[in-house]
Scaffold this motif. Sequence first.
Motif, PDB file in Angstrom:
ATOM      1  N   ALA A 124       0.836  -1.200   0.000  1.00 48.44           N
ATOM      2  CA  ALA A 124       0.000   0.000   0.000  1.00 48.44           C
ATOM      3  C   ALA A 124       0.871   1.251   0.000  1.00 48.44           C
ATOM      4  O   ALA A 124       0.583   2.230  -0.705  1.00 48.44           O
ATOM      5  N   GLN A 125       1.949   1.224   0.750  1.00 45.38           N
ATOM      6  CA  GLN A 125       2.868   2.367   0.782  1.00 45.38           C
ATOM      7  C   GLN A 125       3.554   2.549  -0.566  1.00 45.38           C
ATOM      8  O   GLN A 125       3.745   3.684  -1.028  1.00 45.38           O
ATOM      9  N   ALA A 126       3.921   1.441  -1.204  1.00 49.91           N
ATOM     10  CA  ALA A 126       4.585   1.521  -2.509  1.00 49.91           C
ATOM     11  C   ALA A 126       3.647   2.073  -3.571  1.00 49.91           C
ATOM     12  O   ALA A 126       4.051   2.905  -4.414  1.00 49.91           O
ATOM     13  N   VAL A 127       2.375   1.643  -3.558  1.00 45.48           N
ATOM     14  CA  VAL A 127       1.391   2.143  -4.527  1.00 45.48           C
ATOM     15  C   VAL A 127       1.151   3.634  -4.314  1.00 45.48           C
ATOM     16  O   VAL A 127       1.090   4.412  -5.276  1.00 45.48           O
ATOM     17  N   LYS A 128       1.033   4.042  -3.050  1.00 42.35           N
ATOM     18  CA  LYS A 128       0.819   5.459  -2.769  1.00 42.35           C
ATOM     19  C   LYS A 128       2.016   6.290  -3.219  1.00 42.35           C
ATOM     20  O   LYS A 128       1.857   7.375  -3.796  1.00 42.35           O
ATOM     21  N   GLN A 129       3.223   5.796  -2.964  1.00 42.25           N
ATOM     22  CA  GLN A 129       4.429   6.511  -3.394  1.00 42.25           C
ATOM     23  C   GLN A 129       4.471   6.636  -4.915  1.00 42.25           C
ATOM     24  O   GLN A 129       4.874   7.683  -5.450  1.00 42.25           O
TER      25      GLN A 129
END
Length: 432
Positions: free
Chosen positions: A169-174
């Motif tokens: 989720a953090q990677a997609v948001k980044q």
Amino acid sequence: MLAEGAAPSRINYRGKPRAALRRLGEHLSHSSSCRTKRASRQRVHLEESAPTYAAEASPASHDRRMDPSVLSLPLESDGFGDTRRLPRCSTVSLQTELGVPNLVVFSGGTAFNSVAGPLRKLTPCVSHVLPVSDDGGSTAEIVRVIGGPAVGDIRSRCLRLADEGDEEAQAVKQLLAHRLADSSSQDAKMEWYNLVEGRHDLWQGVSEPYKHMIRAFLVHFQLQILSQANQEFNFHNGSIGNFFFAGARTFFRSLESAVFLFSRVARIPEGSTVMPAICTEEVITLGAELEDGTVIRGQNNISHPDEQQSHSGGPSAVDKSSSYVPLPSPIRRVFYLSREGTGQEHEVSPPPNPHVVADIRKVDAIIYGMGSLYTSICPTLILDGVGEAIAARREIPKVCLCSIKLCCLTFSAASKMFVVSVLITRAPLEFQ
């Protein structure tokens, strides 16, 4: 302490935004508690007078706790953990039963972002309504080349609400929050090609299914750009989230479908909804008429009058934290412009998103977020039927979170002047 069923005659929501939201939460919690108790008594009476489900099946073998047509909800009545069961066909909403208030927020895509996250701690049921007239930064380049409504504010709010619960989720948001190089247009284009081809470092941490789906819409966006033979797209400082949004919108030919997809990809928690004020595939431009008769076209020209942007140099990030020279005259009114149909720019009255009006009719409170009054809040309130729907909800609080920093559009206007401007749009709020 208020008696059951009572409500304060006047509510003071002045102060810092988070403190104001906390006071609003206390008020709504009391109101929701009263509604829950009343609904509980009505529900118990309903069940006592209704035939039991066991009569329809074997009395010995039927267990209502396992009946899919029954919903178990905890009550405050007995204090011993006992639960009663509410038929799913009941008109009592789950939010009301659990005492969770529903809110509608009118705001732009920048200032209110600072409290959008903390607001979820008050209630998960928030509908964020944002305008589709933001024509600054990379949004302007997308609109210039392939047309359509501006989605910069919507993308910004979706990312603020996005889930960060795990590494993916953090990677997609980044990835969706990333902006291409601002050193030169050529550097930005090379970075874009690396990203579309799946070779960029930002793809690390994104699973293959997610990667293929996101890349598919980025590739579709690239195809839309290449199909415009007479236009050259400038990727300078471009927003990947805006490109993904534009790819989804042009693929589905629906702004609402693109918002839905982006919300799912960003894993926005259930209950939080981001809605465009207008559902359109046309280019919508915000205009402002000043008291001296001057007409200004474009949201960025209205809110950042000394911010110059040339298409040859490419889009640049608008520094919305900076102070700008005030407009030469106060704003008399704002309106929408379009070139659709005639080819000539003319004033239009687009219909509002019907889901916005529907949500206004059932929410427990309405919040006017801090930010630019005439380019963030009024563009929604001037739509036919929105102000009238708000005015009809006289029994619920309307909260205005005024900006501490003065805006170049409101000059030295005090908070009461800010409220008067909202009242002119036929969208009354309670102020003290």
